[in-house]
Design an enzyme around this catalytic site. Structure first.
Site, PDB file in Angstrom:
ATOM      1  N   LEU A   1       0.792  -1.235   0.000  1.00  0.00           N
ATOM      2  CA  LEU A   1       0.000   0.000   0.000  1.00  0.00           C
ATOM      3  C   LEU A   1       0.827   1.290   0.000  1.00  0.00           C
ATOM      4  CD1 LEU A   1      -2.828  -0.942   2.562  1.00  0.00           C
ATOM      5  CD2 LEU A   1      -2.944  -0.953   0.065  1.00  0.00           C
ATOM      6  N   HIS A   2       2.165   1.205  -0.019  1.00  0.00           N
ATOM      7  CA  HIS A   2       2.964   2.430   0.102  1.00  0.00           C
ATOM      8  C   HIS A   2       2.435   3.303   1.256  1.00  0.00           C
ATOM      9  CE1 HIS A   2       4.823   2.666  -4.240  1.00  0.00           C
ATOM     10  NE2 HIS A   2       5.384   1.744  -3.490  1.00  0.00           N
TER      11      HIS A   2
ATOM     12  N   ALA B   1      -2.358   5.874  -1.339  1.00  0.00           N
ATOM     13  CA  ALA B   1      -2.936   6.197  -2.648  1.00  0.00           C
ATOM     14  C   ALA B   1      -2.448   5.231  -3.718  1.00  0.00           C
ATOM     15  CB  ALA B   1      -2.590   7.631  -3.039  1.00  0.00           C
ATOM     16  N   HIS B   2      -1.596   4.281  -3.326  1.00  0.00           N
ATOM     17  CA  HIS B   2      -1.056   3.291  -4.278  1.00  0.00           C
ATOM     18  C   HIS B   2      -1.282   1.898  -3.717  1.00  0.00           C
ATOM     19  CE1 HIS B   2       2.119   6.708  -4.809  1.00  0.00           C
ATOM     20  NE2 HIS B   2       1.027   6.973  -5.509  1.00  0.00           N
ATOM     21  N   GLN B   3      -1.995   1.075  -4.469  1.00  0.00           N
ATOM     22  CA  GLN B   3      -2.229  -0.305  -4.050  1.00  0.00           C
ATOM     23  C   GLN B   3      -1.689  -1.227  -5.136  1.00  0.00           C
ATOM     24  OE1 GLN B   3      -5.405   1.668  -4.564  1.00  0.00           O
ATOM     25  NE2 GLN B   3      -4.729   2.812  -2.769  1.00  0.00           N
TER      26      GLN B   3
END
Length: 739
Positions: free
Chosen positions: A499-500, A673-675
């Site tokens: 997930l960052h 915001a990154h998956q």
């Protein structure tokens, strides 16, 4: 979306219809009492000659208990929240509506010296209600109560600070120094909707017109009136239109295949965007921007519109780092990532979406990042963007009204429809159609297509789409549940979710700091980046700048008291945020729709701590008069020449706390915001959910082509990585179809 000023006026996504669910009057009374304590009306005088006197007075007098706020909170809970969360919240609100329940949850603060001696929550004084909330916030053994408090706190503040009138204005925004730019000229931007000739919008169709419209677009459509099924035939059906789906659609359509793209979101062009936070989040994001992990620890942003994440991301267009490619090629034995083919794909992608690393003018937050790094002697790099060097839009996360940012909806999908592709919006895939494969085949099953539903109220057809190849490109949060609900069993599906994770630091820069111009919501969102390195020069974290509308800002910022929170919100426009992003080694899983489980590992906590400390140093070096984090206790310190030792000690004390369900007294809400990675590639079915070509190990003809393919986290904004991988996978699918 223009003209809609409340995030829940539509009751959810267009076409779903407003669901009629209501809290009881007792529950609403308790909810209003909690919201009033969170955002209380306060009587404070302001100078009569203050030009914003009316707005500031309104802000101080405003309360979170107003009906429009409460009604919207309930609407969100009933249409978007996990059922368990709603049950927990309602139980607590019911308890607070009784004297005995209030005594159990609030202790002596509900006692009175007058009959009946015990008050329910709404009859406790406002001061004591605030003390109760402060107790819940800090108590390490009341985690369910704490979670309920966080739900209400986040929703109350988000709704209040994102709402506005029919003209897109708000006195609260005026008091805070926030203004939506409604003067953008979009009259010459995409006058003709660029996807029009391939677009079928579910929201505009009905039972009669839908099959007719699909047929007119060149699809073979049959009607099963008995079972209310539309049978559609094409060469390739793609679920999702974002970075992966958009690229795949362009490549496959240009290779001569008849492509149908299914997108559960709706289609918008620059002239449709309003830049208003509430309605934009409701229309463009998964669950209206309220998606969170099951324990509330991680706030998750994911695009849900034509163009997917590329329509709402922050434009950062960073190539896959060389050390990541080397790791994927060598450690994961995936030769694609060391090939000339992949490097060439990155070149093609960057050219198609107009990537440039030049920026003529930067906004306040990026000015601060550069100044702080310069004063510390740290390196800061330009961030390439898929927009022009003159792009000065701070609200591209609500859709780019200038039409400058080059998401898939104005690039790859245009290429696709130019080659005959069809895009059906408001259409949600239900399951893949799997049958037995012929004997002797490597894969036991064969994918024959997908079953889907159109979400518009006036369409009752189910769609049975038959295709030679089916591509799942609906993202790392949705591809695994879709595959699992279809009966696929590979143990990697839904696992290895990265997930960052992000934590933020903030610094307050008064307007008197004259060399730093502007407001935090102005200018390109990300135009600069600083890499936090270890002693052996490995990247531990990166520091960038975020987009933070008033609603988002209010949900992330810690609450300690009503007065403190209102004072902080008045400083919104000059409170610079820096985000620390790590390449997470820990991971989570998503096996059911809307349910994400995730844990950081110890190395992640160490890296995010180092990144957060570096972000604070940068803010201090840039001249912030006060800095802090988003930790629940409101961790902050004033910065001046007389307390340098205290400031240094403060920075050194920073660590990565647990989430709100932990037993720690102090905690933080992380964001993502990154998956990526939840259906990762692998050289065997034990190593991955799909092979190195994106092909399912279990079902012939089923491919994955989105961020879930990635073997690990990337460590940087992943758009270029996703699109380049999708380009290579799609080229392989085209070759597969030719055999």
């Amino acid at each position: 979306m223009r003209g809609k000023c409340h995030p829940l006026l539509s009751g959810g996504r267009k076409g779903e219809g407003k669901q009629k669910h209501y809290f009881s009057s007792a529950e609403m009374e308790s909810l209003g009492s909690v919201c009033e304590a969170l955002l209380p009306p306060l009587q404070l005088d302001t100078p009569k000659n203050n030009p914003t006197n009316k707005a500031v007075q309104f802000f101080w007098n405003a309360s979170g208990s107003q009906f429009s706020v409460l009604d919207a909170i309930v609407e969100i809970l009933m249409t978007r929240a996990l059922k368990e969360a709603v049950i927990l919240l309602r139980v607590i609100l019911r308890m607070l509506s009784t004297r005995l329940g209030t005594l159990l949850l609030c202790g002596s603060l509900c006692l009175s010296n007058k009959w009946p001696f015990i008050n329910n929550f709404s009859n406790i004084s406002l001061d004591n209600r605030e003390k109760v909330l402060q107790k819940w916030l800090k108590h390490r053994f009341l985690t369910p109560i704490r979670l309920a408090f966080i739900y209400i706190k986040v929703l109350c503040h988000y709704v209040f600070f994102s709402q506005c009138d029919d003209n897109g204005e708000s006195l609260a925004w005026e008091a805070m120094g926030y203004k939506v730019d409604t003067d953008v000229n979009t009259s010459n931007v995409h006058k003709k909707r660029p996807l029009e000739k391939g677009m079928v919008e579910g929201i505009k169709e009905n039972n009669k017109s839908l099959p007719e419209c699909l047929s007119q677009k060149g699809l073979e459509v049959g009607v099963d009136t008995k079972n209310k099924i539309l049978k559609i035939k094409c060469d390739v059906v793609i679920v999702g239109s974002g970075c992966g789906g958009g690229v795949a659609a362009a490549v496959l359509a240009s290779s001569g295949q008849k492509v149908l793209v299914l997108e559960k979101g709706n289609y918008f062009t620059p002239s449709d965007y309003s830049s208003l936070e509430g309605p934009s989040m409701s229309e463009l994001y998964e669950l209206g921007g309220t998606f969170a992990s099951w324990d509330g620890k991680m706030a998750i942003l994911a695009g849900s519109t034509v163009g997917g994440g590329s329509a709402v991301n922050w434009a950062a267009s960073i190539r896959t780092p060389a050390y990541v490619l080397k790791e994927w090629a060598e450690n994961h034995k995936l030769p694609l990532f060391s090939s000339h083919e992949y490097v060439s794909a990155m070149d093609v992608v960057c050219k198609r979406i107009g990537v440039t690393d030049k920026c003529v003018e930067e906004g306040l937050q990026n000015q601060v990042l550069r100044k702080g790094c310069k004063n510390l002697g740290l390196q800061v790099d330009n961030v390439p963007r898929n927009s022009s060097e003159h792009h000065y839009c701070g609200s591209c996360n609500y859709g780019c009204r200038r039409g400058d940012k080059q998401g898939t909806e104005v690039t790859w999908l245009v290429d696709a429809v130019d080659h005959g592709a069809v895009i059906l919006t408001g259409c949600k895939a239900e399951r893949f159609i799997l049958g037995k494969n012929k004997e002797g085949s490597v894969r036991r099953k064969k994918c024959l297509g997908v079953m889907a539903n159109v979400s518009a109220n006036n369409i009752t057809w189910r769609l049975q789409i038959e295709a030679k190849v089916t591509v799942s490109a609906c993202g790392a949060l949705s591809t695994p549940p879709l595959m699992i609900s279809s009966g696929l069993k590979n143990k990697n599906i839904g696992k290895n979710l990265h997930l960052h994770p992000v934590l933020m630091a903030w610094g307050y820069f008064p307007d008197s700091i004259c060399d730093l111009k502007g407001k935090i919501y102005e200018g390109g969102i990300i135009t600069s980046v600083h890499k936090v390195l270890s002693e052996d020069s490995k990247v531990k974290a990166i520091v960038e700048t975020p987009a933070m509308g008033p609603g988002a800002f209010s949900t992330m910022f810690p609450w300690n008291s009503g007065l403190d929170f209102k004072e902080r919100m008045l400083k919104y426009s000059r409170t610079v945020q820096l985000i620390t992003i790590i390449r997470d080694r820990g991971c989570g899983e998503v096996r059911r729709e809307g349910r994400v489980h995730y844990e950081l590992d110890e190395s992640d906590k160490e890296n995010i701590k180092d990144g957060l400390q570096q972000a604070l140093k940068i803010l201090i070096a840039a001249g912030a008069v006060e800095v802090g984090t988003h930790r629940s206790d409101g961790q902050r310190i004033e910065c001046n020449e007389n307390n340098e030792k205290e400031v240094k000690k403060f920075v050194e004390s920073i660590y990565a706390t647990g989430g709100c369900m932990s037993h720690e007294e102090k905690w933080s809400i992380y964001s993502s915001a990154h998956q990526m990675g939840s259906c990762r590639m692998g050289i065997t079915e034990k190593e991955g959910a799909v092979d190195e070509n994106g092909h399912s190990w279990e079902a012939e003809g089923l491919f994955v082509c989105d961020a879930s393919l990635l073997p690990t986290a990337v460590g940087v904004n992943p758009m270029i990585t996703i699109q380049s991988t999708a380009y290579c996978i799609a080229k392989g699918i085209a070759a597969f179809l030719r055999t």
